[in-house]
Design a protein around this motif. Structure first.
Motif, short mmCIF file in Angstrom:
data_model
loop_
_atom_site.label_atom_id
_atom_site.label_comp_id
_atom_site.label_asym_id
_atom_site.label_seq_id
_atom_site.Cartn_x
_atom_site.Cartn_y
_atom_site.Cartn_z
N GLN A 150 -6.55 -2.37 -0.72
CA GLN A 150 -6.75 -1.57 0.49
C GLN A 150 -7.61 -2.31 1.51
O GLN A 150 -7.33 -2.31 2.71
N ASP B 11 -11.75 -1.24 -3.43
CA ASP B 11 -10.30 -1.30 -3.60
C ASP B 11 -9.82 -2.58 -2.91
O ASP B 11 -9.60 -2.60 -1.70
N LEU C 199 2.71 1.36 -3.57
CA LEU C 199 1.85 1.54 -4.74
C LEU C 199 0.88 2.72 -4.62
O LEU C 199 0.54 3.34 -5.61
N ARG C 200 0.43 3.00 -3.40
CA ARG C 200 -0.58 4.05 -3.22
C ARG C 200 -0.06 5.25 -2.42
O ARG C 200 -0.76 6.25 -2.33
N GLN C 201 1.11 5.12 -1.81
CA GLN C 201 1.67 6.17 -0.95
C GLN C 201 0.72 6.56 0.18
O GLN C 201 0.73 7.70 0.67
N SER C 202 -0.13 5.64 0.58
CA SER C 202 -1.06 5.90 1.69
C SER C 202 -1.50 4.58 2.28
O SER C 202 -1.33 3.52 1.68
N MET D 250 0.82 -1.21 0.00
CA MET D 250 0.00 0.00 0.00
C MET D 250 0.86 1.26 0.00
O MET D 250 0.59 2.22 -0.73
N SER E 247 -10.23 -9.02 -5.48
CA SER E 247 -10.33 -8.37 -6.80
C SER E 247 -11.21 -9.17 -7.74
O SER E 247 -11.83 -8.62 -8.65
N THR F 127 -4.96 3.49 4.26
CA THR F 127 -6.28 3.78 4.82
C THR F 127 -6.84 2.53 5.46
O THR F 127 -6.92 1.47 4.81
#
Length: 287
Positions: free
Chosen positions: A171, A168, A54-57, A51, A225, A59
């Motif tokens: 996530q 997502d 790939l997403r820099q976050s 996370m 997914s 949550t």
């Protein structure tokens, strides 16, 4: 075709998970609680890194998070603890039987109306699974461990059903694993405070890390997914291939020769799954 390949890859990950768990708990020098804990923490670490990269976050909230975390814990610890005592075949029968019931019930409650051929195919596939995995004369069912495996089946069924709502997948899976870790630590403390502690050697820990980081963490993210693209009943039936794949993997790695009974039972499982996932006439016409 892409959906078929992704679903097949997911089933391979699940089968590898079963093999790794059995190897660790039977001869890996690690107890069920330690295995489940290391597996969960390794999966959380892997998913957190992905996370952040790939997403820099990262949550942790989201719809259905409480259900996802609770069902994940129920599955992981019920599965690991039950397999210490239960015969492998009998454990798989209980697990996948309960998963089928849970997910088909979820499909009905969710307004899905599975066609008759899907129910017939599921019944054929499970009959083949029973033929394939039925324990020998000496197997004894422990009511407690049987109930734990049934609880694991309910947990996995609910976890799979909740995955259909994940917008997502990476996530959602990461949040489920990460939020489960503090609860896992609390559970370990409460269950081992008077039992002399945990047991784990390097080999068992390695197997748990691989099972957690790769076949669980990444495998479950892939499953989330795929799930929104599958009907609930189709997702349920597809999982009946997992024990067959796991047994084939055992044959390959151990160099064993499959028996005629194995070939026929496996063919019945796969045939039943094929019947179940065949599109209805209306679906086929739309495609």
């Amino acid at each position: 075709m892409r959906l078929f390949l992704l679903t097949s890859l997911t089933m391979l990950a699940f089968a590898a998970n079963s093999i790794l768990t059995r190897l660790a708990l039977v001869g890996g020098g690690i107890d069920a609680m330690s295995f489940g804990t290391v597996r969960l923490v390794a999966g959380a670490a892997m998913l957190a890194v992905l996370m952040l990269v790939l997403r820099q976050s990262l949550t942790l909230g989201g719809r259905g998070r409480l259900i996802g975390v609770a069902s994940l814990l129920l599955y992981m610890y019920g599965f690991s603890t039950a397999y210490v005592v239960l015969d492998a075949g009998l454990g798989a029968l209980i697990l996948f039987g309960v998963v089928q019931i849970t997910m088909f019930l979820g499909a009905l409650l969710g307004g899905e109306h599975p066609p008759i051929h899907r129910s017939v195919g599921a019944a054929l596939a499970f009959l083949g699974l029973a033929w394939l995995l039925w324990p020998g004369e000496g197997a004894v069912l422990s009511p407690v461990h049987g109930a734990l495996m049934a609880a694991a089946g309910v947990g996995w069924g609910i976890y799979s059903l909740s995955g259909r709502n994940a917008s997502d997948p990476l996530q959602a899976t990461a949040a489920n694993f990460i939020l489960a870790v503090p609860l896992c630590v609390m559970l370990v403390f409460l269950t081992t405070v008077d039992s002399g502690g945990l047991v784990a050697d390097a080999h068992g820990i390695l197997l748990a890390v691989v099972a957690g980081a790769v076949t669980s963490g990444l495998g479950y993210a892939l499953w989330y997914s795929v799930l929104p693209k599958l009907e609930r009943s189709v997702a349920a039936v597809a999982q009946l291939t997992v024990p067959v794949i796991a047994l084939v993997g055992g044959l390959v790695f151990l160099g064993e020769v499959p028996s005629i009974e194995f070939a026929l039972a496996a063919a019945l499982v796969l045939g039943g799954v094929f019947v179940s996932v065949m599109p209805t006439g209306s679906t086929a016409r739309r495609n």
